[in-house]
Write a protein that holds these residues in place. Structure first.
Motif, PDB file in Angstrom:
ATOM      1  N   SER A  55       1.175   1.191 -15.383  1.00  0.00           N
ATOM      2  CA  SER A  55       1.928   0.763 -13.897  1.00  0.00           C
ATOM      3  C   SER A  55       1.659  -0.827 -13.857  1.00  0.00           C
ATOM      4  O   SER A  55       2.814  -0.777 -12.817  1.00  0.00           O
ATOM      5  N   ASP A 227       3.692   1.695  -8.826  1.00  0.00           N
ATOM      6  CA  ASP A 227       4.015   2.525 -10.046  1.00  0.00           C
ATOM      7  C   ASP A 227       5.059   1.736 -11.256  1.00  0.00           C
ATOM      8  O   ASP A 227       5.561   0.744 -10.376  1.00  0.00           O
ATOM      9  N   HIS A 228       5.063   1.756 -12.382  1.00  0.00           N
ATOM     10  CA  HIS A 228       6.337   1.121 -12.531  1.00  0.00           C
ATOM     11  C   HIS A 228       6.287   0.130 -12.744  1.00  0.00           C
ATOM     12  O   HIS A 228       7.582  -1.012 -11.778  1.00  0.00           O
ATOM     13  N   VAL A 232       3.727   0.686  -4.312  1.00  0.00           N
ATOM     14  CA  VAL A 232       4.741   1.659  -3.696  1.00  0.00           C
ATOM     15  C   VAL A 232       4.567   1.564  -2.378  1.00  0.00           C
ATOM     16  O   VAL A 232       4.763   2.097  -1.628  1.00  0.00           O
ATOM     17  N   SER A 246       3.931   8.008  -0.072  1.00  0.00           N
ATOM     18  CA  SER A 246       5.374   8.412  -0.865  1.00  0.00           C
ATOM     19  C   SER A 246       5.058   9.743  -2.434  1.00  0.00           C
ATOM     20  O   SER A 246       3.726   9.687  -1.946  1.00  0.00           O
ATOM     21  N   GLN A 247       5.822  10.745  -2.410  1.00  0.00           N
ATOM     22  CA  GLN A 247       5.798  11.658  -3.001  1.00  0.00           C
ATOM     23  C   GLN A 247       5.490  11.001  -4.430  1.00  0.00           C
ATOM     24  O   GLN A 247       4.331  11.647  -4.972  1.00  0.00           O
ATOM     25  N   ARG A 248       5.175   9.876  -4.647  1.00  0.00           N
ATOM     26  CA  ARG A 248       4.471   9.480  -5.918  1.00  0.00           C
ATOM     27  C   ARG A 248       3.285   9.921  -6.131  1.00  0.00           C
ATOM     28  O   ARG A 248       2.135   9.776  -6.988  1.00  0.00           O
ATOM     29  N   ASP A 251       1.264  13.090  -5.599  1.00  0.00           N
ATOM     30  CA  ASP A 251       1.122  13.340  -6.976  1.00  0.00           C
ATOM     31  C   ASP A 251       0.487  12.963  -7.629  1.00  0.00           C
ATOM     32  O   ASP A 251      -0.789  13.886  -8.547  1.00  0.00           O
ATOM     33  N   PHE A 252      -0.260  10.914  -7.999  1.00  0.00           N
ATOM     34  CA  PHE A 252      -0.822  10.991  -8.192  1.00  0.00           C
ATOM     35  C   PHE A 252      -2.365  11.359  -8.210  1.00  0.00           C
ATOM     36  O   PHE A 252      -3.019  11.785  -8.775  1.00  0.00           O
TER      37      PHE A 252
END
Lengths: 258, 243, 258
Positions: A55, A227-228, A232, A246-248, A251-252
């Protein structure tokens, strides 16, 4: 201390900022490892950076002490703008200590000699003074008894604590940790985290890439999720874990906390 | 080229070419013999026998600790006398040529190095190779020929290439015992034409080119021998990096 | 001829002359070892430089002086350089005009070329992480080289260095061709006077053997001292004669050089 990312009034008081990163870009060939990072770190702030592998979190902190040269944007450390100039890089590195995943101790030097080398070379300390300094910090990481041992004779946790003492001996105002416990056997993780928590209490500015969420919860003023190659989410530890936006990140966290 | 006529040059080139052939012949003969004896000695020294170990130690220590030039002189000057002592009157009448002295000396010296390489390679083989072959009841001759030695050669190849190039660079020593090899021819040409610089540089370049060529062949051979081994090798190197 | 090919009386008589020869051999070893090493450093830096032309130039030097047989190098310097007018007139003629000077030059160039590769191998073996850790401590490049890279490179390259020194000593035996009375030349002249093909050569061989093995012993001790930080490995290695260095055992195979 509930602070959401870049504190708006901090920018007006540059003296209170340890690190200012804006628009940071880093490429590896065609791959964009960092894609416009903005981050401000106040003096004494303790930040935990997490995110999936690849990331860009390690790249980010490695840019701060110029182990990686950034391709765009700016980094200002303690009021010094990081440029390609060798002298500037050297100045910044005096202010910033770093602890690595794989310890990277000097295998040919004893624990105390590992700690003495940089102060002797950079600050011209005499051997006696460097030794006193090194001993002081080895005591702080609870390794005074092992000062005369070579790294190959120390456990992973002990080696990492020597590495922390070695960084402290330069008396940096900022400490960077690059996954300091990832290479350790599980039973040694806590001795290293313990030392890091003691450090956190001493008021030094810390940027720590880690997946130790317990540590983050206990110690961090702010948690940053990457991320990426982008930040985020960046917010205080409590809301970071309890109310991720955030959804990311959700999830993480779900993955890492099971 | 200042004062060299074309005809002269052609003549010297012919002499140099003949010398080069002798050098090549000497080198290849010596290497082949050293290789055969080296492998045999290497296998023989796996014996646990104290006597065998003792002889090996003494032999290796002497010939790895003494200049090849002295070994060449010893065989050249003392060869007939040594043969006489072994074979009696008949042997004493055999004269040893510089070529023969060179071949004997290089074989004796370099067989020691090759034996050492082979020993090391066999020791580095996984023990399972022997056990596997034994479990399958493969006869020893086939086990060695088909299973062990090919792997030993693969492991020993980098070392063998080293020995190869080192031995090549020592072949000119035999000219000091009177062999009319490339270097001797170059020396004559250099003296006669008063152009030593050109001739010696050219000779040096011949050696360098030959070594470069053999290195290229060796690396091609290496990739061929490494087929099917790559995964294992990769695994090994990564585990070393982590250690 | 009796059973023993050695004429003890002749051997005893020859001892003083052989010792004189050994002295010459020792000088012809020591000087080129020093000069060659001094020369190897800048050439190694050039070889590892990012500037392509510089690296290529250094590589050409190494290829030539390593690839050419020592005997030809000696002829080249002794007979070939005298051809060059500028050199004959210049101040260096003191060096190139004498057989001894020529031998020193040829041997030094040859040794330097080998040492470039030994040094480079050692330096390349230094783990990148350790260099990074030194950089992060703000140690200058020069100091990193002196205090971190070189000490480690010496440890990694010691075995290769020992092999080179040993084969170099044996290589000096050719200097008799330019009328220097080294150990081999002394043995040869005794042979020419007595026509005893064994005694002088075997005696000289014994001298070389002793010289080479004293050097090996010295390297063994040096290696043990350098590797004191790996005391365990050294103890384990002591049982395997001729395998001194604890670091990089796997690569020993490729390093057995005559």
């Amino acid at each position: 201390m509930t602070m959401h990312a870049p504190a708006p009034d901090a920018a007006k008081e540059p003296g209170r900022l340890a690190i200012t990163i804006s628009g940071l870009v880093k490429h590896y060939g065609s791959h964009r490892a960092l894609n416009g990072i903005d981050l401000e770190v106040r003096r004494g702030e303790r930040i935990v950076i997490c995110g999936p592998s690849g990331s860009g979190k390690s790249t980010l902190i490695r840019c701060i002490n110029a182990l990686e040269r950034h391709d765009g944007g700016s980094i200002v450390v303690n009021g010094i703008e990081l440029t390609a100039d060798e002298g500037t890089v050297q100045d910044i590195r005096q202010e910033v200590g770093m602890v690595f995943q794989h310890f990277n101790l000097f295998p040919h030097l004893t624990a105390i000699e590992n700690c003495m080398l940089a102060p002797q070379l950079n600050r011209g300390l005499t051997k006696a003074r460097a030794e006193k300094l090194a001993m002081h910090y080895l005591e702080r990481v609870h390794l005074a008894d092992h000062a005369r041992k070579y790294p190959s004779r120390l456990s992973g946790g002990q080696q990492q604590r020597v590495a922390i003492a070695r960084a402290l001996c330069m008396e940096p105002r900022i400490l960077l940790f690059d996954e300091p416990t990832s290479a350790l056997d599980p039973e040694m993780v806590n001795e290293v985290l313990g030392v890091m928590e003691e450090l956190a209490a001493s008021g030094v500015t810390m940027l720590c890439v880690t997946h130790e969420m317990g540590f983050a919860r206990r110690v961090a003023d702010r948690c940053v999720f990457m991320d990426h190659g982008e930040i985020v989410e960046s917010r205080d530890a409590a809301s970071f874990f309890q109310a991720p936006e955030s959804q990311r990140l959700r999830d993480f966290l779900a993955q890492i906390l099971r | 080229m200042t004062n060299l006529s074309l005809a002269d040059l052609a003549g010297y080139m012919r002499q140099l070419g003949e010398g080069a052939l002798i050098t090549l012949e000497l080198f290849l003969t010596s290497f082949a013999l050293a290789f055969i004896f080296g492998v045999l000695i290497g296998i023989a020294t796996l014996s646990r026998s104290r006597v065998v170990q003792g002889i090996w130690r003494v032999y290796a220590s002497i010939f790895m600790g003494v200049p090849s030039l002295l070994v060449i002189f010893l065989t050249f000057y003392g060869g007939s006398a040594m043969l006489g002592a072994v074979l009696g009157e008949f042997g004493a009448r055999i004269d040893i040529s510089p070529f023969g002295a060179g071949v004997i000396a290089f074989t004796v010296v370099y067989a020691a190095y090759i034996a050492e390489l082979v020993r090391g390679a066999i020791e580095n083989l996984p023990k399972g190779q022997f056990e596997g072959a034994r479990a399958l009841a493969i006869p020893p001759a086939i086990m060695w020929g088909k299973v062990i030695l090919p792997q030993v050669m693969r492991l020993a190849l980098p070392g063998l290439v080293n020995v190869w190039s080192f031995m090549l660079k020592e072949t000119p020593l035999v000219s000091l015992a009177g062999l009319q090899d490339l270097v001797a021819a170059a020396k004559i040409a250099a003296g006669a034409t008063k152009e030593p610089f050109i001739f010696f540089v050219a000779t040096a370049l011949v050696f360098i080119a030959f070594s470069a060529l053999s290195f290229r062949l060796a690396s091609r051979l290496e990739t061929r021998l490494d087929r099917g081994q790559r995964r294992e090798a990769a695994g090994r190197s990564s585990s070393r990096a982590a250690a | 001829m009796n059973g023993l090919p050695i004429d003890l009386a002749l051997a005893w008589e020859s001892l003083p002359a052989l010792f004189d020869g050994l002295k010459v051999t020792a000088i012809l070893t020591a000087l080129p070892l020093l000069l060659g090493l001094a020369l190897a450093f800048p050439i190694c830096f050039a070889r590892m430089s990012d500037r392509r032309w510089l690296a290529l130039l250094a590589e050409a030097f190494v290829t030539f002086f390593r690839g050419a047989p020592l005997l030809i190098l000696l002829y080249l310097v002794y007979y070939g350089l005298g051809q060059i007018e500028a050199l004959r007139e210049g101040p260096f003629w003191i060096l190139f005009g004498s057989p001894f000077g020529c031998a020193i030059v040829a041997l030094s160039l040859n040794h330097a070329a080998y040492m470039v590769e030994v040094l480079r191998g050692g330096l390349l073996a230094v783990p990148h992480g350790i260099v990074e850790a030194s950089e992060a401590l703000g140690i200058t490049r020069r100091n990193i080289f002196i205090w971190v890279k070189m000490p480690l490179a010496i440890r990694y390259g010691l075995k290769a260095y020992q092999n080179e020194v040993v084969s170099f000593i044996k290589g000096t035996a050719i200097v008799s061709v330019v009328t220097i009375t080294d150990l081999t030349a002394v043995a040869n002249s005794i042979f020419e006077q007595t026509y005893d093909p064994f005694t002088p050569i075997l005696c000289a061989a014994a001298f070389y053997w002793a010289f080479v093995n004293i050097i090996r012993l010295g390297f063994g001790l040096w290696g043990r001292w350098l590797n004191r930080h790996n005391a365990e490995d050294v103890a384990a290695d002591a049982g395997v004669p001729g395998r001194g260095a604890a670091l990089r055992r796997t690569s020993d195979l490729g390093q057995v050089t005559p």
